[in-house]
Design a protein around this motif. Structure first.
Motif, PDB file in Angstrom:
ATOM      1  N   ASN A 175     -25.050  60.553 -44.310  1.00 54.44           N
ATOM      2  CA  ASN A 175     -26.036  60.222 -45.333  1.00 54.44           C
ATOM      3  C   ASN A 175     -25.534  59.188 -46.327  1.00 54.44           C
ATOM      4  O   ASN A 175     -26.231  58.862 -47.298  1.00 54.44           O
ATOM      5  N   ASN A 176     -24.353  58.623 -46.089  1.00 53.45           N
ATOM      6  CA  ASN A 176     -23.844  57.526 -46.915  1.00 53.45           C
ATOM      7  C   ASN A 176     -23.494  56.322 -46.037  1.00 53.45           C
ATOM      8  O   ASN A 176     -22.633  55.526 -46.372  1.00 53.45           O
ATOM      9  N   ALA A 177     -24.185  56.217 -44.891  1.00 49.38           N
ATOM     10  CA  ALA A 177     -23.819  55.179 -43.931  1.00 49.38           C
ATOM     11  C   ALA A 177     -25.048  54.623 -43.233  1.00 49.38           C
ATOM     12  O   ALA A 177     -26.111  55.260 -43.193  1.00 49.38           O
ATOM     13  N   VAL A 178     -24.882  53.428 -42.683  1.00 52.06           N
ATOM     14  CA  VAL A 178     -25.876  52.841 -41.797  1.00 52.06           C
ATOM     15  C   VAL A 178     -25.159  52.435 -40.517  1.00 52.06           C
ATOM     16  O   VAL A 178     -24.088  51.815 -40.550  1.00 52.06           O
ATOM     17  N   ASN A 214     -29.670  64.066 -40.293  1.00 53.33           N
ATOM     18  CA  ASN A 214     -28.509  64.210 -41.173  1.00 53.33           C
ATOM     19  C   ASN A 214     -28.400  63.089 -42.205  1.00 53.33           C
ATOM     20  O   ASN A 214     -27.438  63.043 -42.970  1.00 53.33           O
ATOM     21  N   GLY A 215     -29.381  62.190 -42.232  1.00 52.79           N
ATOM     22  CA  GLY A 215     -29.393  61.127 -43.230  1.00 52.79           C
ATOM     23  C   GLY A 215     -28.845  59.801 -42.752  1.00 52.79           C
ATOM     24  O   GLY A 215     -28.931  58.808 -43.483  1.00 52.79           O
ATOM     25  N   LEU A 216     -28.275  59.746 -41.556  1.00 50.19           N
ATOM     26  CA  LEU A 216     -27.742  58.482 -41.049  1.00 50.19           C
ATOM     27  C   LEU A 216     -28.881  57.508 -40.777  1.00 50.19           C
ATOM     28  O   LEU A 216     -29.803  57.803 -40.023  1.00 50.19           O
ATOM     29  N   HIS A 217     -28.800  56.327 -41.385  1.00 40.86           N
ATOM     30  CA  HIS A 217     -29.789  55.285 -41.136  1.00 40.86           C
ATOM     31  C   HIS A 217     -29.336  54.482 -39.926  1.00 40.86           C
ATOM     32  O   HIS A 217     -28.166  54.111 -39.821  1.00 40.86           O
ATOM     33  N   VAL A 218     -30.249  54.212 -39.008  1.00 39.30           N
ATOM     34  CA  VAL A 218     -29.922  53.520 -37.762  1.00 39.30           C
ATOM     35  C   VAL A 218     -30.772  52.261 -37.648  1.00 39.30           C
ATOM     36  O   VAL A 218     -31.994  52.301 -37.859  1.00 39.30           O
ATOM     37  N   ILE A 219     -30.142  51.146 -37.313  1.00 35.11           N
ATOM     38  CA  ILE A 219     -30.840  49.880 -37.086  1.00 35.11           C
ATOM     39  C   ILE A 219     -30.430  49.364 -35.709  1.00 35.11           C
ATOM     40  O   ILE A 219     -29.239  49.232 -35.415  1.00 35.11           O
ATOM     41  N   LEU A 220     -31.419  49.072 -34.867  1.00 38.47           N
ATOM     42  CA  LEU A 220     -31.177  48.583 -33.513  1.00 38.47           C
ATOM     43  C   LEU A 220     -31.784  47.191 -33.372  1.00 38.47           C
ATOM     44  O   LEU A 220     -32.974  46.993 -33.659  1.00 38.47           O
ATOM     45  N   HIS A 221     -30.974  46.245 -32.943  1.00 37.33           N
ATOM     46  CA  HIS A 221     -31.438  44.869 -32.723  1.00 37.33           C
ATOM     47  C   HIS A 221     -31.125  44.478 -31.284  1.00 37.33           C
ATOM     48  O   HIS A 221     -29.959  44.412 -30.896  1.00 37.33           O
ATOM     49  N   GLN A 222     -32.165  44.267 -30.499  1.00 34.70           N
ATOM     50  CA  GLN A 222     -31.993  43.970 -29.078  1.00 34.70           C
ATOM     51  C   GLN A 222     -31.997  42.458 -28.839  1.00 34.70           C
ATOM     52  O   GLN A 222     -32.928  41.756 -29.222  1.00 34.70           O
ATOM     53  N   ASP A 223     -30.936  41.971 -28.215  1.00 33.63           N
ATOM     54  CA  ASP A 223     -30.825  40.572 -27.812  1.00 33.63           C
ATOM     55  C   ASP A 223     -30.055  40.549 -26.490  1.00 33.63           C
ATOM     56  O   ASP A 223     -28.840  40.713 -26.466  1.00 33.63           O
ATOM     57  N   ILE A 270     -23.662  65.553 -36.284  1.00 30.48           N
ATOM     58  CA  ILE A 270     -22.725  65.441 -37.410  1.00 30.48           C
ATOM     59  C   ILE A 270     -23.413  65.937 -38.676  1.00 30.48           C
ATOM     60  O   ILE A 270     -24.496  65.462 -39.021  1.00 30.48           O
ATOM     61  N   PRO A 271     -22.839  66.886 -39.377  1.00 27.97           N
ATOM     62  CA  PRO A 271     -23.520  67.413 -40.564  1.00 27.97           C
ATOM     63  C   PRO A 271     -23.532  66.415 -41.724  1.00 27.97           C
ATOM     64  O   PRO A 271     -22.619  65.609 -41.877  1.00 27.97           O
ATOM     65  N   ALA A 272     -24.587  66.465 -42.497  1.00 29.70           N
ATOM     66  CA  ALA A 272     -24.660  65.631 -43.702  1.00 29.70           C
ATOM     67  C   ALA A 272     -23.602  66.075 -44.699  1.00 29.70           C
ATOM     68  O   ALA A 272     -23.169  67.233 -44.708  1.00 29.70           O
ATOM     69  N   GLY A 273     -23.181  65.152 -45.534  1.00 32.78           N
ATOM     70  CA  GLY A 273     -22.223  65.494 -46.570  1.00 32.78           C
ATOM     71  C   GLY A 273     -22.837  66.417 -47.604  1.00 32.78           C
ATOM     72  O   GLY A 273     -24.030  66.323 -47.913  1.00 32.78           O
ATOM     73  N   GLU A 274     -22.027  67.306 -48.136  1.00 28.12           N
ATOM     74  CA  GLU A 274     -22.525  68.279 -49.114  1.00 28.12           C
ATOM     75  C   GLU A 274     -22.209  67.886 -50.550  1.00 28.12           C
ATOM     76  O   GLU A 274     -22.790  68.432 -51.487  1.00 28.12           O
ATOM     77  N   LYS A 275     -21.291  66.941 -50.740  1.00 27.23           N
ATOM     78  CA  LYS A 275     -20.913  66.548 -52.096  1.00 27.23           C
ATOM     79  C   LYS A 275     -21.898  65.535 -52.670  1.00 27.23           C
ATOM     80  O   LYS A 275     -22.509  64.765 -51.930  1.00 27.23           O
ATOM     81  N   GLU A 276     -22.039  65.548 -53.979  1.00 26.79           N
ATOM     82  CA  GLU A 276     -22.814  64.502 -54.643  1.00 26.79           C
ATOM     83  C   GLU A 276     -22.012  63.205 -54.596  1.00 26.79           C
ATOM     84  O   GLU A 276     -20.843  63.174 -54.971  1.00 26.79           O
ATOM     85  N   ILE A 277     -22.617  62.140 -54.125  1.00 24.38           N
ATOM     86  CA  ILE A 277     -21.923  60.864 -53.945  1.00 24.38           C
ATOM     87  C   ILE A 277     -21.887  60.103 -55.265  1.00 24.38           C
ATOM     88  O   ILE A 277     -22.933  59.873 -55.896  1.00 24.38           O
TER      89      ILE A 277
END
Length: 440
Positions: free
Chosen positions: A208-211, A34-43, A234-241
């Motif tokens: 798709n507008n978030a991390v 759905n475009g969500l960018h995910v970053i995982l940092h393990q500590d 969660i569906p991606a947004g349909e509007k042009e950002i």
């Protein structure tokens, strides 16, 4: 007085000079369908986890007649969701022994929870709920309209120097949306209809507008499964950002004005137009600011506060915005000193940097300060999460958390001098004299 200034600029400077801690910060990143960018940092050194979401929306994404929307949503997103009763959102975190908050700048909005690591799944559920099911209804909208309008009164209208940033930015910019501040105009918030807020939510608060950044005591593979569980559907947004691409023309000459405010001490402001983040000139200006006012032995403080005793306090710093912004030099005169005399003394010190290269010994000290920030700046899990999110959102390169220090250390003495000569000029600045109302 120092406390007042630090409070005034706390949110603005949240993203400034974010260096990595000692050793490389390792992380895993990927993107959901759905475009969500995910970053995982393990500590796994401490049993806590930071769950955070940065949306690529700030006050610059607003329309000129509807300012304050991004900040408004910073509040509204705590109202509740379809599955979380109104007013209960924060209680879930607090009862689990965690803390949570959010903040908004011109360029992004950031939400986070810091929780015991065994509560990771709750944090993911909470953030997924407001990404998909936030309550954008008449009751919440009316409630938060009152809250943000009152906040404007308390923090800006009725606080000494509270109008400083607004008065500066509306003179420094005429076309770019940086000309208004994140708090916005209360009249715009009052006039906005419910459907306008719903439309803003539908456009910007989408995967798709978030991390999503998860940092701390986690297992990467297990966390990936949990992320898919709560965010994958969660569906991606349909509007042009909406992404403003406005290029502000040169200031074209000094802008000088006097502001009479409910204050006791006068204040001098010089705001110089500056380049955007992550440019070579920006790094040179950061080094220049460190030279001028970072630490008690910095040039402006040593000369104007200690030796001449003409200033009570003086600071120089850039506003770390994604697009070209401003660098603010601000000074309070010592008792019995005139703002014009203080201005002349301040300009003389800046002229010295423009005229003569700084010495090798002073330059080495400057680099040592930067390297010290590199070692100590990212020791907290929460800070690492914020910086990973910011570097990805602004530059599409989360690894700057490890490598940005190289850009600072690449700055030469000549670069610092050239930056001072290029940007700290009369025709590139706004000058404000803040005076007590009884002097009007």
């Amino acid at each position: 007085m120092k406390k007042t200034l630090l409070t005034l600029f706390a949110v603005i400077l949240t993203g400034n000079l974010a260096f990595a801690g000692q050793g490389e910060i390792e992380f895993t990143e990927y993107r959901l369908d759905n475009g969500l960018h995910v970053i995982l940092h393990q500590d796994n050194t401490t049993p806590i986890v930071a769950v955070s979401v940065m949306y690529h929306v700030g006050s610059k994404n607003e329309q000129p007649d509807r300012t304050g929307f991004a900040h408004f949503f910073e509040h509204l997103m705590f109202e509740g969701t379809e599955n979380i009763p109104r007013g209960e959102y924060s209680k879930y975190v607090e009862k689990a022994g965690g803390t949570l908050n959010a903040n908004t700048t011109a360029d992004r909005t950031y939400y986070y929870e810091i929780m015991p690591s065994n509560q990771l799944e709750m944090g993911l559920w909470l953030e997924s709920e407001r990404m998909l099911h936030a309550k954008v209804d008449s009751i919440g909208i009316q409630t938060q309209k009152g809250v943000v309008i009152e906040e404007k009164k308390q923090r800006y209208d009725n606080t000494p120097y509270g109008s400083l940033l607004a008065e500066t930015m509306k003179r420094a910019f005429k076309e770019h949306p940086y000309r208004w501040t994140t708090i916005g105009d209360p009249d715009h918030i009052r006039a906005a209809k419910d459907e306008e807020f719903q439309s803003f939510y539908d456009e910007f608060y989408v995967p798709n507008n978030a991390v999503l950044v998860i940092a701390g005591d986690i297992n990467v593979d297990d966390t990936k499964n949990k992320v898919e569980k709560y965010f994958g559907s969660i569906p991606a947004g349909e509007k042009e950002i909406y992404r403003p691409n406005i290029v502000e023309p040169p200031l074209g000459g000094e802008v000088r004005d006097t502001i009479f405010d409910n204050i006791q001490l006068p204040l001098l402001i010089h705001a110089y137009r500056t380049p955007a983040l992550n440019t070579s000139d920006y790094y040179a200006l950061e080094m220049l600011n460190t030279l001028l006012s970072d630490g008690e032995s910095s040039r402006l403080k040593k000369a104007l506060v200690d030796e001449q005793q003409i200033a009570l306090q003086i600071n120089s710093f850039p506003l770390p915005f994604r697009d070209p912004s401003v660098n603010i030099v601000m000074a309070f005169p010592n008792m019995g000193n005139d703002l014009k005399d203080l201005e002349a003394a301040m300009e003389a010190e800046i002229e010295e940097v423009k005229t003569n290269l700084i010495g090798e010994k002073e330059f080495q000290k400057l680099k040592n300060q930067i390297e010290n920030d590199f070692v100590t700046g990212n020791t907290r899990i929460a800070t690492r999460a914020n910086n990973l999110a910011r570097y990805h959102t602004f530059f599409g390169n989360a690894n700057l958390i490890n490598t940005e220090i190289e850009n600072y250390l690449a700055v030469s003495r000549e670069d610092i001098q050239r930056a001072a000569q290029k940007y700290f000029t009369e025709d590139n600045r706004v000058v404000l004299f803040y005076l007590p109302k009884n002097q009007q």
